[in-house]
Design a protein around this motif. Structure first.
Motif, PDB file in Angstrom:
ATOM      1  N   THR A 151     -28.331  55.472  70.372  1.00  0.00           N
ATOM      2  CA  THR A 151     -29.435  55.295  71.301  1.00  0.00           C
ATOM      3  C   THR A 151     -29.923  56.664  71.741  1.00  0.00           C
ATOM      4  O   THR A 151     -29.159  57.633  71.791  1.00  0.00           O
ATOM      5  N   ALA A 152     -31.227  56.726  72.064  1.00  0.00           N
ATOM      6  CA  ALA A 152     -31.829  57.990  72.485  1.00  0.00           C
ATOM      7  C   ALA A 152     -32.995  57.700  73.416  1.00  0.00           C
ATOM      8  O   ALA A 152     -33.564  56.598  73.391  1.00  0.00           O
ATOM      9  N   VAL A 207     -28.356  48.838  79.789  1.00  0.00           N
ATOM     10  CA  VAL A 207     -27.729  48.857  81.097  1.00  0.00           C
ATOM     11  C   VAL A 207     -26.296  49.333  80.871  1.00  0.00           C
ATOM     12  O   VAL A 207     -25.561  48.747  80.072  1.00  0.00           O
ATOM     13  N   TYR A 208     -25.921  50.401  81.555  1.00  0.00           N
ATOM     14  CA  TYR A 208     -24.601  50.985  81.338  1.00  0.00           C
ATOM     15  C   TYR A 208     -24.152  51.725  82.589  1.00  0.00           C
ATOM     16  O   TYR A 208     -24.945  52.008  83.483  1.00  0.00           O
ATOM     17  N   TRP A 242     -22.786  55.131  84.197  1.00  0.00           N
ATOM     18  CA  TRP A 242     -22.747  56.569  83.925  1.00  0.00           C
ATOM     19  C   TRP A 242     -22.514  57.301  85.233  1.00  0.00           C
ATOM     20  O   TRP A 242     -23.263  57.125  86.193  1.00  0.00           O
ATOM     21  N   GLN A 243     -21.465  58.086  85.270  1.00  0.00           N
ATOM     22  CA  GLN A 243     -21.092  58.893  86.432  1.00  0.00           C
ATOM     23  C   GLN A 243     -21.035  58.058  87.715  1.00  0.00           C
ATOM     24  O   GLN A 243     -21.576  58.429  88.754  1.00  0.00           O
ATOM     25  N   GLY A 244     -20.391  56.889  87.602  1.00  0.00           N
ATOM     26  CA  GLY A 244     -20.149  56.039  88.750  1.00  0.00           C
ATOM     27  C   GLY A 244     -21.305  55.154  89.181  1.00  0.00           C
ATOM     28  O   GLY A 244     -21.185  54.421  90.153  1.00  0.00           O
ATOM     29  N   LYS A 245     -22.422  55.202  88.459  1.00  0.00           N
ATOM     30  CA  LYS A 245     -23.583  54.394  88.813  1.00  0.00           C
ATOM     31  C   LYS A 245     -23.984  53.510  87.638  1.00  0.00           C
ATOM     32  O   LYS A 245     -23.802  53.886  86.477  1.00  0.00           O
ATOM     33  N   VAL A 246     -24.545  52.343  87.945  1.00  0.00           N
ATOM     34  CA  VAL A 246     -25.104  51.481  86.908  1.00  0.00           C
ATOM     35  C   VAL A 246     -26.534  51.953  86.656  1.00  0.00           C
ATOM     36  O   VAL A 246     -27.335  52.084  87.583  1.00  0.00           O
ATOM     37  N   VAL A 247     -26.820  52.237  85.400  1.00  0.00           N
ATOM     38  CA  VAL A 247     -28.116  52.772  84.988  1.00  0.00           C
ATOM     39  C   VAL A 247     -28.838  51.721  84.153  1.00  0.00           C
ATOM     40  O   VAL A 247     -28.217  51.020  83.351  1.00  0.00           O
ATOM     41  N   ASP A 248     -30.137  51.620  84.316  1.00  0.00           N
ATOM     42  CA  ASP A 248     -30.988  50.697  83.563  1.00  0.00           C
ATOM     43  C   ASP A 248     -32.098  51.547  82.949  1.00  0.00           C
ATOM     44  O   ASP A 248     -32.972  52.032  83.667  1.00  0.00           O
ATOM     45  N   ASP A 249     -32.032  51.765  81.627  1.00  0.00           N
ATOM     46  CA  ASP A 249     -32.956  52.687  80.950  1.00  0.00           C
ATOM     47  C   ASP A 249     -33.686  52.020  79.795  1.00  0.00           C
ATOM     48  O   ASP A 249     -33.108  51.195  79.085  1.00  0.00           O
ATOM     49  N   GLU A 250     -34.905  52.433  79.594  1.00  0.00           N
ATOM     50  CA  GLU A 250     -35.611  52.114  78.354  1.00  0.00           C
ATOM     51  C   GLU A 250     -35.245  53.207  77.364  1.00  0.00           C
ATOM     52  O   GLU A 250     -35.356  54.391  77.664  1.00  0.00           O
ATOM     53  N   GLU A 251     -34.759  52.796  76.208  1.00  0.00           N
ATOM     54  CA  GLU A 251     -34.324  53.730  75.177  1.00  0.00           C
ATOM     55  C   GLU A 251     -34.852  53.255  73.832  1.00  0.00           C
ATOM     56  O   GLU A 251     -35.519  52.222  73.731  1.00  0.00           O
ATOM     57  N   VAL A 278     -23.225  62.729  76.260  1.00  0.00           N
ATOM     58  CA  VAL A 278     -22.341  61.868  75.472  1.00  0.00           C
ATOM     59  C   VAL A 278     -23.211  60.864  74.714  1.00  0.00           C
ATOM     60  O   VAL A 278     -23.423  59.741  75.174  1.00  0.00           O
ATOM     61  N   PRO A 279     -23.738  61.256  73.550  1.00  0.00           N
ATOM     62  CA  PRO A 279     -24.575  60.304  72.805  1.00  0.00           C
ATOM     63  C   PRO A 279     -23.737  59.183  72.192  1.00  0.00           C
ATOM     64  O   PRO A 279     -22.585  59.394  71.802  1.00  0.00           O
ATOM     65  N   GLU A 280     -24.336  58.004  72.141  1.00  0.00           N
ATOM     66  CA  GLU A 280     -23.696  56.878  71.461  1.00  0.00           C
ATOM     67  C   GLU A 280     -23.902  57.052  69.964  1.00  0.00           C
ATOM     68  O   GLU A 280     -25.029  57.145  69.489  1.00  0.00           O
ATOM     69  N   VAL A 281     -22.814  57.116  69.215  1.00  0.00           N
ATOM     70  CA  VAL A 281     -22.880  57.161  67.753  1.00  0.00           C
ATOM     71  C   VAL A 281     -21.745  56.280  67.247  1.00  0.00           C
ATOM     72  O   VAL A 281     -20.572  56.603  67.430  1.00  0.00           O
ATOM     73  N   VAL A 282     -22.104  55.145  66.647  1.00  0.00           N
ATOM     74  CA  VAL A 282     -21.119  54.157  66.200  1.00  0.00           C
ATOM     75  C   VAL A 282     -21.389  53.844  64.734  1.00  0.00           C
ATOM     76  O   VAL A 282     -22.497  53.436  64.376  1.00  0.00           O
ATOM     77  N   SER A 283     -20.394  54.031  63.887  1.00  0.00           N
ATOM     78  CA  SER A 283     -20.530  53.761  62.458  1.00  0.00           C
ATOM     79  C   SER A 283     -19.903  52.412  62.114  1.00  0.00           C
ATOM     80  O   SER A 283     -18.765  52.139  62.488  1.00  0.00           O
ATOM     81  N   LEU A 284     -20.668  51.589  61.394  1.00  0.00           N
ATOM     82  CA  LEU A 284     -20.210  50.274  60.948  1.00  0.00           C
ATOM     83  C   LEU A 284     -20.219  50.228  59.424  1.00  0.00           C
ATOM     84  O   LEU A 284     -21.135  50.755  58.790  1.00  0.00           O
TER      85      LEU A 284
END
Length: 107
Positions: free
Chosen positions: A11-12, A41-42, A44-53, A80-86
């Motif tokens: 995600t970016a 919605v995730y 991050w640093q103790g807070k719930v964040v709601d972002d358009e990505e 900390v970018p999300e990078v997940v390989s499947l």
């Protein structure tokens, strides 16, 4: 029936996703990237964040995953970018051949 194709998710921020995708394709780390607008919605640093990505759905060969995992943090604006390989279990043979060719270093 496992293949050598990997689907890598990342995600970016929407304003950075296209540049990131283009760089990874140009560097032949991935064969292609699908850009999908999402809402995340995730915590991050103790807070719930709601972002358009933007979700980047990248296709590459298994031999390129380590290089891709090393390169994304260099290009990505997140700490900390999300990078997940499947692992792709089944792939149309002609698409597999194309994707592996296009994600192989030129030379």
């Amino acid at each position: 029936m496992s293949t050598d194709l990997r689907v890598v998710l990342c995600t970016a921020p929407r304003d950075k996703a296209e540049g990131l995708a283009r760089a990874l394709v140009e560097e032949r780390l991935v064969a292609c990237v699908n850009l999908v607008p999402i809402r995340s919605v995730y915590r991050w640093q103790g807070k719930v964040v709601d972002d358009e990505e933007t979700l980047l759905i990248m296709k590459t060969g298994s031999a390129r995953v380590a290089d891709l995992m090393a390169r994304v943090p260099q290009l990505h604006p997140y700490t900390v970018p999300e990078v997940v390989s499947l692992t792709a279990e089944a792939v149309l043979p002609s698409y597999l051949a194309w994707a592996l060719t296009e994600s192989t270093p030129a030379g």
